[in-house]
Design a protein around this motif. Structure first.
Motif, PDB file in Angstrom:
ATOM      1  N   PRO A  54      -1.471  -2.898 -17.749  1.00  9.69           N
ATOM      2  CA  PRO A  54      -1.272  -1.232 -18.228  1.00  9.69           C
ATOM      3  C   PRO A  54      -0.520  -0.572 -17.112  1.00  9.69           C
ATOM      4  O   PRO A  54      -0.155  -1.093 -16.160  1.00  9.69           O
ATOM      5  N   ASN A  55      -0.260   1.059 -17.532  1.00  3.16           N
ATOM      6  CA  ASN A  55       0.531   1.549 -16.492  1.00  3.16           C
ATOM      7  C   ASN A  55      -0.578   1.851 -15.309  1.00  3.16           C
ATOM      8  O   ASN A  55      -1.604   1.724 -15.397  1.00  3.16           O
ATOM      9  N   GLY A  56       0.234   1.599 -14.121  1.00  2.32           N
ATOM     10  CA  GLY A  56      -0.221   1.877 -12.972  1.00  2.32           C
ATOM     11  C   GLY A  56      -0.786   0.289 -12.231  1.00  2.32           C
ATOM     12  O   GLY A  56      -1.207   0.399 -11.222  1.00  2.32           O
ATOM     13  N   SER A  57      -0.221  -0.706 -13.045  1.00  2.00           N
ATOM     14  CA  SER A  57      -1.124  -1.948 -12.680  1.00  2.00           C
ATOM     15  C   SER A  57      -0.252  -2.704 -11.495  1.00  2.00           C
ATOM     16  O   SER A  57      -0.715  -3.671 -10.645  1.00  2.00           O
ATOM     17  N   GLY A  58       1.029  -2.146 -11.211  1.00  2.67           N
ATOM     18  CA  GLY A  58       1.893  -2.631 -10.163  1.00  2.67           C
ATOM     19  C   GLY A  58       3.040  -3.466 -10.589  1.00  2.67           C
ATOM     20  O   GLY A  58       3.726  -4.093  -9.700  1.00  2.67           O
ATOM     21  N   LYS A  59       3.488  -3.045 -11.813  1.00  4.86           N
ATOM     22  CA  LYS A  59       4.687  -3.805 -12.427  1.00  4.86           C
ATOM     23  C   LYS A  59       5.991  -3.470 -11.600  1.00  4.86           C
ATOM     24  O   LYS A  59       6.742  -4.305 -11.007  1.00  4.86           O
ATOM     25  N   SER A  60       6.148  -2.016 -11.504  1.00  2.00           N
ATOM     26  CA  SER A  60       7.599  -1.708 -10.919  1.00  2.00           C
ATOM     27  C   SER A  60       7.469  -2.047  -9.608  1.00  2.00           C
ATOM     28  O   SER A  60       8.252  -2.543  -8.685  1.00  2.00           O
ATOM     29  N   THR A  61       6.216  -1.785  -8.762  1.00  2.00           N
ATOM     30  CA  THR A  61       6.061  -2.146  -7.387  1.00  2.00           C
ATOM     31  C   THR A  61       6.392  -3.689  -7.020  1.00  2.00           C
ATOM     32  O   THR A  61       7.240  -3.966  -6.433  1.00  2.00           O
ATOM     33  N   THR A  62       6.132  -4.664  -8.148  1.00  2.00           N
ATOM     34  CA  THR A  62       6.277  -6.100  -7.808  1.00  2.00           C
ATOM     35  C   THR A  62       7.850  -5.993  -7.983  1.00  2.00           C
ATOM     36  O   THR A  62       8.401  -7.022  -7.228  1.00  2.00           O
ATOM     37  N   ARG A  75       0.698  -1.051  -0.204  1.00  2.00           N
ATOM     38  CA  ARG A  75      -0.193  -0.032   0.047  1.00  2.00           C
ATOM     39  C   ARG A  75       0.793   1.222  -0.032  1.00  2.00           C
ATOM     40  O   ARG A  75       2.101   1.216   0.736  1.00  2.00           O
ATOM     41  N   TYR A  76       0.481   2.263  -0.780  1.00  2.00           N
ATOM     42  CA  TYR A  76       1.177   3.486  -0.511  1.00  2.00           C
ATOM     43  C   TYR A  76      -0.147   4.487  -0.045  1.00  2.00           C
ATOM     44  O   TYR A  76      -1.126   4.799  -0.632  1.00  2.00           O
ATOM     45  N   GLY A  77       0.008   4.667   1.231  1.00  2.00           N
ATOM     46  CA  GLY A  77      -0.856   5.495   1.843  1.00  2.00           C
ATOM     47  C   GLY A  77      -2.198   4.791   1.677  1.00  2.00           C
ATOM     48  O   GLY A  77      -2.419   3.458   1.952  1.00  2.00           O
ATOM     49  N   GLU A  78      -3.284   5.297   0.962  1.00  2.00           N
ATOM     50  CA  GLU A  78      -4.555   4.711   1.201  1.00  2.00           C
ATOM     51  C   GLU A  78      -4.682   3.640  -0.145  1.00  2.00           C
ATOM     52  O   GLU A  78      -5.614   3.011  -0.155  1.00  2.00           O
ATOM     53  N   ARG A  79      -3.732   3.904  -1.093  1.00  2.00           N
ATOM     54  CA  ARG A  79      -3.909   3.170  -2.414  1.00  2.00           C
ATOM     55  C   ARG A  79      -3.172   1.904  -2.120  1.00  2.00           C
ATOM     56  O   ARG A  79      -2.305   1.823  -1.666  1.00  2.00           O
ATOM     57  N   THR A  80      -3.937   0.712  -2.675  1.00  2.00           N
ATOM     58  CA  THR A  80      -3.327  -0.681  -2.589  1.00  2.00           C
ATOM     59  C   THR A  80      -2.730  -0.828  -4.039  1.00  2.00           C
ATOM     60  O   THR A  80      -3.410  -1.013  -5.082  1.00  2.00           O
ATOM     61  N   THR A 128       7.153  -5.738 -18.886  1.00  2.00           N
ATOM     62  CA  THR A 128       7.214  -4.971 -20.200  1.00  2.00           C
ATOM     63  C   THR A 128       5.715  -4.700 -20.529  1.00  2.00           C
ATOM     64  O   THR A 128       4.691  -5.342 -19.864  1.00  2.00           O
ATOM     65  N   HIS A 129       5.463  -3.812 -21.537  1.00  2.00           N
ATOM     66  CA  HIS A 129       4.002  -3.442 -21.889  1.00  2.00           C
ATOM     67  C   HIS A 129       3.527  -4.418 -23.072  1.00  2.00           C
ATOM     68  O   HIS A 129       2.625  -4.250 -23.392  1.00  2.00           O
ATOM     69  N   HIS A 130       4.604  -5.136 -23.603  1.00  2.00           N
ATOM     70  CA  HIS A 130       4.303  -5.732 -24.679  1.00  2.00           C
ATOM     71  C   HIS A 130       4.174  -7.285 -24.754  1.00  2.00           C
ATOM     72  O   HIS A 130       5.243  -8.059 -24.657  1.00  2.00           O
TER      73      HIS A 130
HETATM   74  N1  LIG Z   1       5.648   5.992  -4.451  1.00  2.00           N
HETATM   75  C1  LIG Z   1       4.285   6.190  -4.601  1.00  2.00           C
HETATM   76  N2  LIG Z   1       3.551   6.659  -3.780  1.00  2.00           N
HETATM   77  C2  LIG Z   1       2.219   6.543  -4.311  1.00  2.00           C
HETATM   78  N3  LIG Z   1       1.723   5.667  -5.032  1.00  2.00           N
HETATM   79  C3  LIG Z   1       2.358   5.210  -5.784  1.00  2.00           C
HETATM   80  C4  LIG Z   1       3.710   5.104  -5.712  1.00  2.00           C
HETATM   81  N4  LIG Z   1       4.247   4.528  -6.565  1.00  2.00           N
HETATM   82  C5  LIG Z   1       3.362   3.744  -7.238  1.00  2.00           C
HETATM   83  N5  LIG Z   1       2.231   4.339  -6.969  1.00  2.00           N
HETATM   84  C6  LIG Z   1       0.809   3.754  -7.240  1.00  2.00           C
HETATM   85  O1  LIG Z   1       0.778   2.365  -7.102  1.00  2.00           O
HETATM   86  C7  LIG Z   1       0.313   1.776  -8.183  1.00  2.00           C
HETATM   87  C8  LIG Z   1       1.302   0.796  -9.066  1.00  2.00           C
HETATM   88  O2  LIG Z   1       2.391   1.761  -9.624  1.00  2.00           O
HETATM   89  P1  LIG Z   1       3.450   0.829 -10.359  1.00  2.00           P
HETATM   90  O3  LIG Z   1       4.528   2.019 -10.531  1.00  2.00           O
HETATM   91  O4  LIG Z   1       3.750  -0.086  -9.773  1.00  2.00           O
HETATM   92  O5  LIG Z   1       3.040   0.728 -11.689  1.00  2.00           O
HETATM   93  P2  LIG Z   1       3.405   0.018 -13.062  1.00  2.00           P
HETATM   94  O6  LIG Z   1       2.381  -1.263 -13.571  1.00  2.00           O
HETATM   95  O7  LIG Z   1       5.051  -0.156 -13.024  1.00  2.00           O
HETATM   96  O8  LIG Z   1       3.101   1.363 -13.827  1.00  2.00           O
HETATM   97  P3  LIG Z   1       3.898   1.822 -15.094  1.00  2.00           P
HETATM   98  O9  LIG Z   1       3.714   0.807 -16.183  1.00  2.00           O
HETATM   99  O10 LIG Z   1       3.309   3.029 -15.360  1.00  2.00           O
HETATM  100  O11 LIG Z   1       5.359   2.210 -15.000  1.00  2.00           O
HETATM  101  C9  LIG Z   1      -0.249   3.021  -9.226  1.00  2.00           C
HETATM  102  O12 LIG Z   1      -1.225   3.177  -8.879  1.00  2.00           O
HETATM  103  C10 LIG Z   1       0.622   3.999  -8.908  1.00  2.00           C
HETATM  104  O13 LIG Z   1       0.021   5.381  -8.974  1.00  2.00           O
END
Ligand SMILES: Nc1ncnc2c1ncn2[C@@H]1O[C@H](COP(=O)(O)OP(=O)(O)OP(=O)(O)O)[C@@H](O)[C@H]1O
Length: 322
Positions: free
Chosen positions: A45-53, A20-25, A199-201
């Protein structure tokens, strides 16, 4: 996974991971195994959580729930040992332009505490693994984007971790450099590394990954062989993958998205682009909008034929894409 009759041992395990980032899961109960000898592509897609994983898998981000382990050993049990067993390749090459390839690796090696003949051996081996031995003494400022990305990979190989993580490694690469990078990754996979990349692809996952995992809004919604995931469905959308001449500014991306018709999706990562629409006609119209708005495509392909065409600069009419 060629050449192995037995299932390969699991190297990296994410078990029911929540972030979780604050309120956002950002990640919601993600479970994923990556075995030695396989390349897994993480899509979404963008924002789905790839970088977080990837950040969780690299041990640089602590999950709120769940566990991460390498070869059965939890990160929390011994974070230093975990860090030695994982190599993270960031999206943007973190290199010193004024140093040579070998000097860059020597610098990073010292940061890992390596020295002397051991360090020299590791630098030489890492350069060989990404086919840059003959460029060892060359200044990085003269390197192409693809060579920089491969040197970035070599830096992550210095401590020879079994698990390799790559964040959008091909986002800024042209198709030829992307193929070279995947050739390196395939060799590393065949040497027994476990590789997880984002990857997006789907076409890239199809060509270069043994399995693909799809994230949507923080949940893992599908995992399997790319062929399974790509099996045509009746309501399949028309998709185009492209490579842009330059990375467009965010404000321009937003403006273009607003002009695209309903049901048209545009994903841009670095210089890579994915455009999808309900029908081929809508896709053609969307492409015309992009070109009219000044986005310059160097190359593109549609997954069905996997046919890649290179566009000459004068090709700006939508008709060229049909
Ligand atoms: N440091 C942060 N603080 C708050 N929210 C964050 C932070 N980093 C990511 N998020 C949110 O967490 C969710 C997942 O983000 P993440 O960057 O993992 O997605 P992604 O799939 O890698 O996106 P992209 O393809 O755009 O790189 C998104 O809703 C993003 O806005």
């Amino acid at each position: 996974m060629p050449g192995f009759a037995m299932p390969l041992p699991v190297a990296l395990t994410l078990a029911d991971v929540t972030v979780r980032y604050g309120e956002r899961t950002a990640l919601d109960g993600v479970s994923l195994d990556v075995r030695r000898g396989e390349i897994v592509g993480l899509l979404g897609p963008n924002g789905s959580g790839k970088s977080t994983t990837l950040a969780v898998a690299a041990g640089v981000l602590d999950p709120a729930g769940g566990a991460v382990s390498i070869e059965g050993r939890a990160r929390t049990a011994d974070p230093a040992a975990f860090a030695r067993r994982v190599g993270l390749v960031p999206q943007e090459p973190a290199l010193y332009e004024e140093l040579s390839a070998a000097e860059n690796l020597t610098f990073f090696g010292r940061l890992y505490g390596l020295a002397g003949s051991d360090l020299r051996r590791r630098v030489a081996r890492a350069l060989a693994r990404v086919k840059l031995t003959d460029r060892a003494r060359q200044g990085v400022s003269t390197f192409s984007g693809g060579m920089k990305q491969r040197l970035n990979l070599a830096a992550a190989l210095l401590h020879d971790p079994p698990v390799l993580l790559l964040d959008e490694p091909t986002a800024a690469l042209d198709p030829a450099s992307r193929d070279s990078l995947f050739a390196d990754l395939t060799r590393l996979r065949d040497d027994g590394h476990a590789v997880l990349l984002t990857t997006h692809h789907l076409d890239e996952a199809e060509a270069g990954c043994d399995r693909a995992a799809i994230l949507e809004a923080g949940k893992l919604v599908a995992i399997g062989s790319p062929a399974e995931l790509l099996r045509p469905r009746p309501a399949e959308r028309a998709v185009l993958y492209g490579h842009l001449r330059a990375r467009p500014a965010k404000y321009l991306q937003r403006a273009i998205r607003q002009r695209l018709g309903a049901g048209v999706e545009l994903e841009i990562t670095g210089r890579r682009l994915r455009l999808s629409a309900g029908t081929g006609e809508q896709l053609g119209a969307a492409l015309a909008t992009l070109l009219a708005d000044g986005l310059e495509l160097e190359a593109y392909r549609t997954p069905a034929g996997a046919l890649e065409r290179r566009l000459r600069p004068e090709h700006t009419a939508a008709g060229d894409a049909a």
